[in-house]
Enzyme design. Structure first.
Site, PDB file in Angstrom:
ATOM      1  N   ASP A  20      -7.894   7.938  15.873  1.00 54.69           N
ATOM      2  CA  ASP A  20      -8.098   7.686  14.441  1.00 54.69           C
ATOM      3  C   ASP A  20      -8.694   6.303  14.214  1.00 54.69           C
ATOM      4  O   ASP A  20      -8.232   5.557  13.350  1.00 54.69           O
ATOM      5  CB  ASP A  20      -6.774   7.844  13.677  1.00 54.69           C
ATOM      6  CG  ASP A  20      -6.999   8.161  12.192  1.00 54.69           C
ATOM      7  OD1 ASP A  20      -8.138   8.526  11.828  1.00 54.69           O
ATOM      8  OD2 ASP A  20      -6.054   8.037  11.409  1.00 54.69           O
ATOM      9  N   GLY A  58       0.295   9.173   2.037  1.00 56.16           N
ATOM     10  CA  GLY A  58       1.105  10.365   2.281  1.00 56.16           C
ATOM     11  C   GLY A  58       2.214  10.132   3.280  1.00 56.16           C
ATOM     12  O   GLY A  58       3.228  10.821   3.275  1.00 56.16           O
ATOM     13  N   GLY A  85       0.827  -1.205   0.000  1.00 55.57           N
ATOM     14  CA  GLY A  85       0.000   0.000   0.000  1.00 55.57           C
ATOM     15  C   GLY A  85       0.857   1.249   0.000  1.00 55.57           C
ATOM     16  O   GLY A  85       2.051   1.208   0.337  1.00 55.57           O
ATOM     17  N   GLY A 118       4.067   7.395   3.490  1.00 55.83           N
ATOM     18  CA  GLY A 118       5.121   6.578   2.914  1.00 55.83           C
ATOM     19  C   GLY A 118       4.547   5.362   2.207  1.00 55.83           C
ATOM     20  O   GLY A 118       3.407   5.377   1.733  1.00 55.83           O
TER      21      GLY A 118
END
Length: 605
Positions: free
Chosen positions: A416, A301, A298, A303
């Site tokens: 998150d 943003g 995958g 990395g």
């Protein structure tokens, strides 16, 4: 950097050009189309001491906007300065001057409102006024709540305030300040330079005076053309050289300094956590483990994630962080939180790499990717899970979050929680991942202070976005988990739902209304007992997304609800209504959750 170059330009002009009264009269500017800055206003980088009058300091921000600081901690942008009438026009970049008024104290400044009639007002936060109140403040509105301003001299009984809470008192402010769309007009009386302006002269401080007396000075040319041109040419040549050299050298210096500071910070952290940290790998080890980064799992943003192998039968996922992103805080967060956690429902950090500016995190490999792939109606055509398995997954996630909140030495707030950050192993056991935004706090305290909103839109709790709703705490993770549950339910719609209603019928509010009215949710049902599971997950999700943090259950209670039967669950209040009619009356108004404050603690480093 821009301010440094601006200072350099003015330094060169001061060195190579003598003082010129015409230039002083014209004034400096933060930007070419900004207001002219001249006496009594001044900017520290522009004007020498003889032009500085107390209380009139301006500044230029990074975007070259002209800024006026007012007591206390009120920053407003300058639109225009009328030196003849001595009026300054200001505006709030956020478009809401009333939000700044509680902190504004004009008595400690040389300015006053440029209005004759001033009044004292009280601000009320109202959920459902019985009739329209004339003076509303739209920019202070939060969700279903509206803020109204009422003159303190008026009788409160004249207004329908049973659904309102008084939030502020404002003293001596003009009536039209509430509807000026972020604009404010102030005036000053001292120093009085209007007569100097009217005569075309320059106003300035008198030399050798301690009383801040002013005088009018006529303008005159101080240099002849030849001498002026000679000095100007010398200054421009040297200035052009410095303008080219200084930015390049400054950029190189700043980049090297920042990278060194970040490396020192990370190394100090790793030294402090030596006893707790997982295995440390070199960058050469990372290349060997990933077979020179041959298989990508995958990208984002932060990395890129690669599949790796520690041995013949042990696979790992290696997240190689983008060296240009952040200052190392996410890396420290990830290692400092997940490195100390050992729970079946939290992804395990196998090791990490901190080799200069190269950084990577090595996790256990989970073959079934993220939960997002299995609950989205667009991506789960060939990847479906039954409702019993989804219930097991929901229970596992809840136990993982409960462990973060209660099972560690210090409470860990994830901030998150979303389907993308829930990974599934080969048996579809869920594991919570991505602790880059996590924060530690003591279990003895209830809330944590954060400097800015964090998380993913759609899953962020209301109090994280607006402190008027409540304090940020572990209940913020409960809200995100509730949105995740409702997405698990909404993502399994029946295939016969009309396409043009997809967004509406995916929404939690639509789900609540259907469930509250005893109507079908139009969810795909495959086996006996699925209806009860869907209803249980939906009711628990709606409890978790209650608007006020104090109305939400703890994760320990959520686990008990998931483990219990659907018959024991009661329908929660509507989380999308400003307030229910049964809860707001004269007796319950004082007990609204808005008044129930949690103690605030600082973030632990």
């Amino acid at each position: 950097m821009a301010s440094s170059l601006l200072f350099l330009i003015h330094f060169l002009l001061l060195v190579f050009l003598p003082p010129n009264l015409e230039a002083a009269q014209e004034g400096e500017r933060c930007r070419h189309n900004g207001p002219s800055i001249r006496f009594p206003f001044w900017v520290k980088a522009f004007h020498p001491d003889r032009y500085r009058y107390p209380g009139f300091e301006l500044s230029c921000d990074k975007n070259k906007q002209t800024v006026l600081d007012l007591p206390f901690s009120v920053k407003l942008f300058v639109k225009k300065i009328d030196y003849k009438s001595q009026v300054i026009r200001l505006y709030d970049p956020d478009g809401c001057v009333p939000a700044k008024l509680p902190n504004l104290n004009l008595s400690a400044s040389p300015f006053q409102f440029n209005e004759i009639y001033l009044g004292n007002y009280s601000l009320f936060n109202c959920s459902a006024p019985g009739r329209q109140i004339d003076l509303s403040v739209p920019c202070l509105r939060a969700s279903a709540y509206q803020v109204y301003a009422i003159l303190s001299m008026e009788t409160v009984d004249d207004y329908p305030l049973t659904s309102c809470i008084k939030i502020h008192d404002l003293q001596s402010v003009p009536y039209n300040i509430f509807d000026q769309r972020g604009k404010l007009q102030l005036s000053w009386s001292k120093p009085n330079c209007s007569f100097c302006e009217a005569e075309g002269k320059i106003c300035r401080l008198k030399d050798n005076t301690t009383e801040h007396e002013t005088e009018c000075v006529a303008t005159s040319k101080t240099l002849k053309g030849h001498e002026f041109n000679k000095r100007l040419q010398t200054g421009l040549i040297l200035g052009c050289f410095l303008l080219v050299a200084v930015p390049v050298l400054y950029h190189i210096y700043s980049s090297i300094k920042m990278k060194k500071e970040n490396e020192v910070k990370i190394e100090k952290f790793l030294e402090d956590y030596r006893a707790l940290k997982p295995t440390r790998y070199s960058y050469a080890d990372i290349k060997r483990i990933t077979n020179h980064f041959s298989e990508i799992l995958g990208e984002g943003g932060y990395g890129t994630v690669y599949k790796g192998r520690l041995s013949d039968d042990i696979f790992v996922a290696v997240k190689v962080l983008n060296s240009s992103m952040g200052n190392g805080d996410d890396f420290i967060n990830e290692v400092g939180t997940i490195g100390r956690i050992h729970h079946v429902n939290v992804v395990r950090l196998v090791g990490f790499c901190a080799d200069g500016f190269r950084k990577a995190l090595v996790y256990e490999f989970l073959s079934n990717d993220s939960l997002e792939k299995f609950i989205s109606s667009t991506s789960s055509k060939n990847k479906t899970l039954g409702w019993k398995k989804l219930q097991d997954i929901a229970l596992g996630i809840a136990k993982g979050i409960e462990y973060l909140h209660q099972g560690c030495d210090q409470r860990i707030l994830h901030f998150d929680i979303k389907p993308h950050n829930i990974l599934l192993d080969h048996n579809f056991n869920p594991k919570i991942s991505d602790f880059g935004l996590a924060k530690l706090c003591s279990k003895e305290r209830s809330a944590v202070s954060i400097t800015a909103a964090r998380g993913t839109m759609g899953y962020i709790a209301p109090e994280v976005l607006s402190r008027h709703i409540g304090k940020v705490s572990h209940k913020s993770d409960v809200y995100s988990f509730g949105m995740l549950l409702l997405e698990m339910v909404g993502g399994r719609k029946s295939i016969d739902v009309a396409v043009n209603n997809t967004n509406q019928e995916n929404s939690p509010e639509w789900i609540y209304n259907r469930l509250n009215q005893g109507e079908e949710l139009r969810i795909r049902i495959e086996e006996d007992g699925d209806v009860e599971i869907v209803r249980k997950l939906t009711i628990i999700g709606l409890w978790c997304i209650q608007w006020y943090p104090t109305d939400r259950p703890s994760m320990q209670t959520v686990v008990q609800m998931l483990e219990g039967g659907e018959d024991n669950l009661t329908m929660p209040p509507n989380p999308f209504a400003a307030t229910s009619s049964t809860r707001v009356n004269a007796n319950t108004l004082a007990r609204r959750p808005l008044q129930q404050e949690l103690a605030v603690i600082e973030e632990l480093e």
